[in-house]
Scaffold this active site. Structure first.
Site, mmCIF file in Angstrom:
data_model
loop_
_atom_site.group_PDB
_atom_site.id
_atom_site.type_symbol
_atom_site.label_atom_id
_atom_site.label_comp_id
_atom_site.label_asym_id
_atom_site.label_seq_id
_atom_site.Cartn_x
_atom_site.Cartn_y
_atom_site.Cartn_z
ATOM 1 N N TYR A 158 41.528 86.359 88.706
ATOM 2 C CA TYR A 158 40.975 85.490 87.664
ATOM 3 C C TYR A 158 41.815 84.239 87.434
ATOM 4 O O TYR A 158 41.267 83.124 87.390
ATOM 5 C CB TYR A 158 40.831 86.248 86.333
ATOM 6 C CG TYR A 158 39.734 87.284 86.289
ATOM 7 C CD1 TYR A 158 38.783 87.393 87.296
ATOM 8 C CD2 TYR A 158 39.630 88.166 85.211
ATOM 9 C CE1 TYR A 158 37.783 88.347 87.243
ATOM 10 C CE2 TYR A 158 38.635 89.117 85.148
ATOM 11 C CZ TYR A 158 37.720 89.211 86.163
ATOM 12 O OH TYR A 158 36.732 90.158 86.091
ATOM 13 N N HIS A 277 33.842 100.191 76.723
ATOM 14 C CA HIS A 277 32.443 100.509 76.419
ATOM 15 C C HIS A 277 32.300 101.322 75.129
ATOM 16 O O HIS A 277 31.561 100.948 74.210
ATOM 17 C CB HIS A 277 31.817 101.304 77.563
ATOM 18 C CG HIS A 277 31.757 100.564 78.864
ATOM 19 N ND1 HIS A 277 31.706 99.196 78.938
ATOM 20 C CD2 HIS A 277 31.731 101.015 80.151
ATOM 21 C CE1 HIS A 277 31.654 98.833 80.215
ATOM 22 N NE2 HIS A 277 31.673 99.916 80.953
#
Length: 543
Positions: A158, A277
């Site tokens: 990234y 999540h």
């Protein structure tokens, strides 16, 4: 008009005149126009092929990506032509043997919008070429140009990729437009690495340009949580510690790592599923009502929940590893990585004091599902003596067979006064026949185009606990929680536990594939107060 020619019309993606969007702070500036370039970095990888491009095709199919505005660019190191990429993608977009000629033609039209650029991720040449290709399909600086970069890549790359985008590929329009970057989880491996990664990206882009995607926030039933809680008077007086005994948030898969052993072993089930999540879902279940639908107001309330979570106790954690996990040649023989975990979180605030939130996730179990179970307390003075049948329980089935149902005790039909447990059931396939529930990635990519960050993870400047005093002064000065960080708060909860696991101080318990996981997890659930329903099985209604 040729396929490579732009013809741009002003169009609105949202009904910005609706009360909901006005209240949320959206305005006419939200209805953007101009050429839109969507760049998928890592275009040859599994994530791009299986999730990103199919989501883009479905958005195109539904009219959200008009061909006179949109071009899609794939970028990766692999050497291939435009047609070779299109050929690779076609099988993931539609099943040819089950398709009509009209469907195949629509796929063909979509694929003609896709171009491919090959180049390394850490040198200048490829990004210069990518920028040139994008610029060919933009209208100079006459109209605002929009560039969306989707990083379907490992987090380790990234920073260099983001740096090259910043140096060579930002929008050139002088009349507005934007550049936005979507990054996938996991966002680091602990608090320190997450802060480092966020700082590196934050030096290159404003927070409004960065979209940290957690696809669970795009699921239909997760998005329904706010509506269910705050649009129904029924739940307002019940949603607290006076009525709710315990909450479970469960993720179960009936398969193992399936070729992802090396990747999974680096992270484990807590980093892969629970810390992101399931914790996001917990926030939506436990948060207070936001003052509006403005994304920042919603995310502020979620961070308040994480602020209130007390440190995890070792005796409220059960770890497991399925037999055969280390047989994967990419996994070390002595791996201590859990493939199963049950963790109890406790929220120290007025609404939830004393209510255990049980987060459970595992691989190679006996079923595949994800659901939320909100179990209510026993009825005081039970004159029917039906405790053995189970408590009232609100179940929100996230996947598969999306549904919301409430388990209730009712009279058994017949002459006797006996009770049985049944349900009030909203099963989506039965109630909404013919309506396709969008995939999470479709919704989140569309949100990125619209500039709506409500369903993305926020990163700000300060830690939540360590700098509480500084943060409180900032709150008083700014009268808002904008400097709270969901990402940092989430890592602060789990980093101590993860470090104990990484150091071998906590060991996973072996369990057989195809079972419920370690029996110790069921014992922990019982200690947390969960009461199993005996003799009741939810059966999805048939059409």
């Amino acid at each position: 008009m040729g396929i490579n020619d732009w013809h741009v019309e002003k169009r609105s993606y949202l009904d910005v005149g609706s009360d909901s969007f006005k209240d949320a702070g959206f305005s006419e500036s939200f209805a953007e126009n101009g050429p839109l370039a969507i760049i998928v970095l890592g275009a040859s990888g599994d994530l791009a092929k299986k999730k990103t491009f199919p989501a883009l095709f479905n958005l195109y199919h539904q009219g959200f990506l008009p061909p006179n505005e949109v071009r899609i660019f794939g970028y990766a190191r692999s050497k291939m032509t435009d047609d070779e990429l299109r050929e690779r993608l076609q099988g993931y977009l539609i099943k040819a043997k089950d398709s009509t000629s009209e469907q195949l033609e629509e796929v063909s039209k979509f694929l003609r919008l896709v171009k491919y650029v090959s180049g390394p991720y850490d040198t200048d040449e490829g990004y210069r070429l990518l920028d040139e290709e994008i610029s060919k399909h933009e209208c100079g600086d006459e109209l605002p140009s929009r560039r969306l970069f989707y990083l379907a890549l490992p987090p380790s790359v990234y920073p260099p990729v983001s740096k090259k985008i910043r140096e060579f590929c930002m929008t050139k329009s002088i009349n507005g437009g934007w550049t936005r970057v979507v990054v996938e989880k996991p966002f680091g491996k602990d608090l320190e690495s997450a802060e480092k990664l966020s700082s590196q990206i934050g030096e290159l882009f404003d927070e409004s340009q960065v979209y940290r995607i957690d696809h669970y926030l795009g699921k239909e039933l997760v998005q329904n949580l706010l509506v269910l809680r705050f649009a129904n008077r029924l739940f307002v007086p019940l949603w607290n510690r006076d009525n709710i005994d315990n909450v479970q948030i469960v993720f179960r898969e009936d398969f193992g790592t399936d070729g992802r052993g090396g990747y999974f072993d680096e992270y484990g089930i807590i980093r892969d599923i629970i810390q992101n999540h399931l914790l996001q879902v917990l926030c939506l279940v436990a948060m207070e009502k936001p003052i509006s639908l403005n994304p920042e107001h919603i995310r502020d309330e979620k961070v308040k929940v994480l602020q209130s979570v007390v440190p995890i106790k070792d005796d409220e954690v059960v770890l497991g590893q399925y037999d055969g996990y280390t047989s994967d040649p990419t996994v070390p023989d002595n791996s201590n990585t859990p493939t199963f975990a049950t963790v109890i979180l406790r929220i120290h605030n007025e609404r939830w004091e004393g209510v255990p939130f049980v987060l459970k996730a595992g691989k190679a179990l006996d079923s595949r599902k994800a659901d939320i179970r909100i179990q209510f307390k026993d009825v005081p003075g039970d004159i029917f003596r039906c405790k053995k049948q189970g408590r009232n329980e609100l179940v929100i089935r996230l996947q598969p067979l999306e549904a919301i149902y409430m388990k209730l005790t009712v009279k058994q039909p017949g002459l006797e006064m006996s009770t049985v447990q049944s349900e009030l059931d909203l099963s989506y396939r039965q109630r909404y026949q013919g309506l396709t529930i969008p995939e999470a990635y479709e919704r989140l990519i569309l949100d990125t185009i619209r500039g709506d960050q409500q369903h993305f993870v926020r990163r700000d400047e300060l830690r939540v606990r360590k700098h509480r005093n500084i943060l409180m002064s900032v709150m008083l000065r700014n009268s808002k929680l904008s400097l709270y960080s969901w990402l940092q708060a989430a890592w602060e909860i789990f980093t101590p536990l993860l470090h104990r696991i990484d150091e071998g101080k906590m060991k996973p318990i072996p369990y057989k594939p195809g079972t419920r996981g370690p029996t110790e997890a069921d014992d922990l659930l019982t200690r947390a107060g969960y009461v199993q329903t005996h003799g009741y099985i939810w059966i999805p209604p048939t059409l």
